[in-house]
Design an enzyme around this catalytic site. Structure first.
Site: not given
Length: 303
Positions: A49-51
């Site tokens: 998951l992206d930040p």
């Protein structure tokens, strides 16, 4: 007779973690690993998951790290917010934003959504980890380079519109899709389809196969539970045992005599044409899959 023993406190399985905004998936794994040392050294995850994104991160602990691929392959569900009238060079709120001066309507969005259902092609974003000319795209993007990115096929099962606010041009929706689908690219493509431009301002993963965000614990809750353990207590808060986590697979319960054969990679006759979990007294022994030749099952992963 073959025996299959269990520890007092299981140290292999998966954790369902609700990833907070601002942390990378690697950050979460590092904090889980730090909390579980020295009893556990191997920790991984099954799908980045992206930040800026939140939601369900499947964290694999101990020998269950061998099972990552089976969770990566599962379909995903997301809830997201798309803002129209503003483009982003990254496709999301972390990029450089540019207002287009254009707006759209709910009716226009509903008219184009069917174009993005079923088997579709997506242009891989510059922010992805896909390699082009031997280098990951996001590294090129960080240097300001722009290259032609690959096109891939994905499956979008549904895009459910939850709410559209005309004043803010914000669309909330729920998306069910195959692995590898770039939700930010869907936002970009929806914006271009209605002629207004768009970018992703919020993203939460709510499901991985049958695993649900509602059953996850926050990273803070997990760490607090670790701190509350008494000396000698090795129990891992929220740990889901491998056999339970893999219940989406068909299962075969082994006899005691078959356990050693399975762990030694012996083939078994028959079986389904998909991965199958082999258990003994409810514990996962191995994952088998169809052999390339003949009607048999062969070893894929041994725990």
């Amino acid at each position: 007779m073959a025996q299959f023993r269990t520890r007092k406190a299981p140290l292999d399985g998966i954790l369902l973690i609700d990833k907070p905004e601002g942390l990378t998936s690697h950050d979460v794994v590092a904090r889980v690993r730090r909390g579980l040392r020295p009893g556990v050294s191997k920790v991984g995850h099954a799908g980045t998951l992206d930040p800026f994104a939140t939601g369900l991160l499947v964290v694999l602990v101990g020998r269950a790290t061998k099972l990552a691929r089976f969770f990566v392959d599962l379909p995903k569900e997301y809830q997201c917010t798309v803002r129209f009238g503003v483009r982003s060079d990254s496709g999301d709120l972390t990029g450089t934003l540019e207002e287009t001066g254009k707006t759209t309507t709910l009716e226009a969005i509903e008219a184009v959504v069917p174009r993005f259902l079923g088997r579709i092609t997506q242009r891989v974003p510059m922010t992805s980890a896909v390699k082009v000319d031997g280098e990951r795209l996001y590294k090129k993007a960080h240097r300001g380079e722009v290259v032609e990115t690959p096109v891939k096929e994905v499956e979008v099962e549904s895009i459910e519109i939850l709410e559209f606010d005309a004043a803010s041009q914000a669309l909330r929706c729920r998306i069910a899709c195959s692995k590898g689908t770039y939700v930010r690219q869907l936002a970009i493509d929806l914006g271009e389809a209605v002629g207004a431009g768009a970018h992703l301002v919020q993203l939460a993963r709510t499901g991985v196969g049958d695993l649900r965000l509602d059953d996850a614990q926050t990273l803070a809750e997990f760490e607090d539970a670790l701190q509350r353990r008494t000396p000698g207590d090795e129990r891992i808060p929220g740990l889901v045992l491998p056999a339970t986590a893999l219940q989406f697979m068909p299962g075969i319960e082994l006899s005691a005599a078959q356990v050693a054969d399975a762990r030694n990679g012996a083939r078994f006759p028959g079986g389904p044409q998909e991965p199958v979990r082999l258990t003994f007294r409810g514990e996962l022994v191995a994952v088998y899959g169809p052999a390339e030749e003949g009607n048999a099952l062969r070893l894929l992963v041994k725990l």
